[in-house]
Design a protein around this motif. Structure first.
Motif, mmCIF file in Angstrom:
data_model
loop_
_atom_site.group_PDB
_atom_site.id
_atom_site.type_symbol
_atom_site.label_atom_id
_atom_site.label_comp_id
_atom_site.label_asym_id
_atom_site.label_seq_id
_atom_site.Cartn_x
_atom_site.Cartn_y
_atom_site.Cartn_z
ATOM 1 N N HIS B 26 0.843 -1.198 0.000
ATOM 2 C CA HIS B 26 0.000 0.000 0.000
ATOM 3 C C HIS B 26 0.875 1.244 0.000
ATOM 4 O O HIS B 26 2.047 1.208 0.389
ATOM 5 N N HIS B 28 2.772 4.309 1.065
ATOM 6 C CA HIS B 28 3.390 4.708 2.327
ATOM 7 C C HIS B 28 2.862 6.092 2.752
ATOM 8 O O HIS B 28 2.565 6.935 1.909
ATOM 9 N N ASP B 29 2.778 6.305 4.064
ATOM 10 C CA ASP B 29 2.348 7.597 4.632
ATOM 11 C C ASP B 29 2.997 8.788 3.942
ATOM 12 O O ASP B 29 2.328 9.762 3.605
ATOM 13 N N ALA B 30 4.334 8.696 3.793
ATOM 14 C CA ALA B 30 5.079 9.834 3.258
ATOM 15 C C ALA B 30 4.776 10.056 1.782
ATOM 16 O O ALA B 30 4.913 11.170 1.278
ATOM 17 N N SER B 31 4.334 9.009 1.076
ATOM 18 C CA SER B 31 4.034 9.150 -0.354
ATOM 19 C C SER B 31 2.751 9.955 -0.580
ATOM 20 O O SER B 31 2.617 10.639 -1.603
ATOM 21 N N LEU B 33 2.062 12.474 1.128
ATOM 22 C CA LEU B 33 2.548 13.853 1.222
ATOM 23 C C LEU B 33 3.300 14.258 -0.052
ATOM 24 O O LEU B 33 3.242 15.418 -0.442
ATOM 25 N N TYR B 66 1.701 20.928 8.050
ATOM 26 C CA TYR B 66 0.951 20.070 7.145
ATOM 27 C C TYR B 66 0.174 19.065 7.982
ATOM 28 O O TYR B 66 0.760 18.346 8.774
ATOM 29 N N HIS B 67 -1.119 19.090 7.837
ATOM 30 C CA HIS B 67 -1.984 18.177 8.587
ATOM 31 C C HIS B 67 -2.689 17.258 7.594
ATOM 32 O O HIS B 67 -3.523 17.702 6.812
ATOM 33 N N ILE B 68 -2.309 15.978 7.630
ATOM 34 C CA ILE B 68 -2.845 15.001 6.681
ATOM 35 C C ILE B 68 -3.857 14.111 7.382
ATOM 36 O O ILE B 68 -3.595 13.612 8.482
ATOM 37 N N ARG B 69 -4.986 13.912 6.732
ATOM 38 C CA ARG B 69 -5.960 12.926 7.222
ATOM 39 C C ARG B 69 -6.044 11.818 6.174
ATOM 40 O O ARG B 69 -6.437 12.065 5.040
ATOM 41 N N TYR B 70 -5.683 10.615 6.587
ATOM 42 C CA TYR B 70 -5.668 9.473 5.677
ATOM 43 C C TYR B 70 -7.055 8.851 5.639
ATOM 44 O O TYR B 70 -7.633 8.544 6.681
ATOM 45 N N GLU B 73 -6.767 3.542 1.371
ATOM 46 C CA GLU B 73 -5.506 2.998 0.885
ATOM 47 C C GLU B 73 -5.385 3.208 -0.622
ATOM 48 O O GLU B 73 -6.393 3.313 -1.328
ATOM 49 N N GLU B 112 -4.307 19.863 5.063
ATOM 50 C CA GLU B 112 -4.342 21.304 5.310
ATOM 51 C C GLU B 112 -2.910 21.752 5.456
ATOM 52 O O GLU B 112 -2.151 21.151 6.216
#
Lengths: 186, 156
Positions: B26, B28-31, B33, B66-70, B73, B112
């Motif tokens: 899946h 990756h978190d950083a991807s 971003l 930078y505030h990411i909400r996942y 997948e 955001e």
């Protein structure tokens, strides 16, 4: 971020043995690294996604500290990131040493709330912080699931050890352009 | 001039490459971003505030938050698009809200972000020249009708 896929430095190393008698550092310092050439952009600074890559590597070190490794995930459960809130303070250049800290702010049966700091390895200057909310999931069902008792015991021990740490100034804050002459909001 | 700026701004489109994946196949978190940042960079380029501006003026937008909400997948080969809104701005700052979406419209993640306009020589926040800020104001006006993005919450 150039590889066949994203690989953490600890991938394949399993979890760390848990010693219930050992004191738990507050905060935890489980990961150090050096800014790699492939992490910097055209102006020589580490790109923002690579900050998150390093925070992810530090989180992976924490997961292994409490027992979550390849075997744990192969057995059908994992921690998925639900939210990440990054604050950038300073830039980092190729070759600079980085030291990571990690504080467990809270957890319940299914959720883990973490706070990490990235410091310059020599000067100790704060470069960036990450606040993260993770959810324990049953990967086959694709749904959140309670963590097993031994994992919860370890998280509780870490949370207790970190309870005396001050609440990070940047944790739990919504984002916004704050203006001194106006109340909240735009 | 507002019609020059679609609301939301949406030019970014990518296909998830192998190297964005993690151990379980899946994304990756950083991807996430990487994609969110590239989408915002596309807006900065459209505003003439991208790499060319950096070379010409010696200033650029520096990400402070930078505030990411996942939300979902993503797998190798998935096609992702992005929509970016300018939520707030002044000559020293810009705040964006970006949605990364699957082909079928499902939200993959939202971000955001808050950027400061930094003079690279002094390393300090600096006000943008009025003629360079004008297009930012135009997008801000064009996006004013979009309302407050849904996942932006004041409570936690």
């Amino acid at each position: 971020m150039s590889a066949d896929r994203v690989v953490t430095p600890l991938e394949g190393t399993g979890h760390r043995p848990w010693d219930p008698e050992a004191p738990i550092p507050a905060p935890l310092r489980l990961h150090d690294c050096t800014v790699a050439p492939e992490w910097v952009d055209y102006n020589g600074h580490m790109s923002e996604s690579c900050f998150l890559l390093v925070f992810g590597n530090n989180a992976d070190a924490f997961f292994r500290f409490v027992g979550i490794d390849e075997d744990y995930r192969a057995a059908g459960h994992s921690l998925y990131t639900s939210e990440t809130h990054l604050h950038h303070r300073r830039e980092a250049a190729e070759g600079e040493p980085l030291t990571m800290t990690l504080q467990l702010l809270d957890h319940d049966a299914r959720r883990v709330h973490l706070y990490q700091e990235m410091l310059h390895g020599d000067s100790g200057v704060l470069l960036a912080t990450a606040e993260q909310l993770l959810v324990h999931v049953d990967t086959a069902a694709g749904r959140s699931a309670d963590m097993p008792a031994d994992l919860l015991d370890r998280l509780r021990a870490v949370r207790d050890a970190h309870a005396a740490l001050p609440r990070p100034e940047r944790a739990g804050r919504p984002m916004g352009i704050r203006r001194p002459d106006r109340p909240r909001g735009e | 001039m507002a019609e020059r700026w679609p609301a939301p701004f949406s030019t970014y489109r990518t296909r998830v490459p192998e190297e964005w994946l993690d151990y379980n196949g899946h994304m990756h978190d950083a991807s996430y971003l990487v994609a969110l940042s590239e989408a915002n960079e596309a807006l900065f380029d459209a505003l003439d505030l991208g790499a060319g501006y950096y070379r010409e003026v010696g200033a650029s937008y520096f990400t402070v938050e930078y505030h990411i909400r996942y939300q979902a997948e993503c797998s190798s080969g998935d096609v992702l698009t992005a929509e970016t809104r300018v939520v707030a701005a002044d000559p020293k700052r810009i705040r964006l809200y970006t949605e990364l979406k699957h082909d079928d419209g499902r939200l993959a993640a939202s971000g955001e972000s808050l950027y400061l306009h930094v003079d690279r020589q002094s390393g300090r926040v600096a006000a943008m020249a009025p003629d360079r800020y004008r297009p930012v104001q135009e997008v801000l006006s064009a996006h004013a009708g979009l309302g407050r993005p849904r996942p932006v919450r004041e409570d936690r």
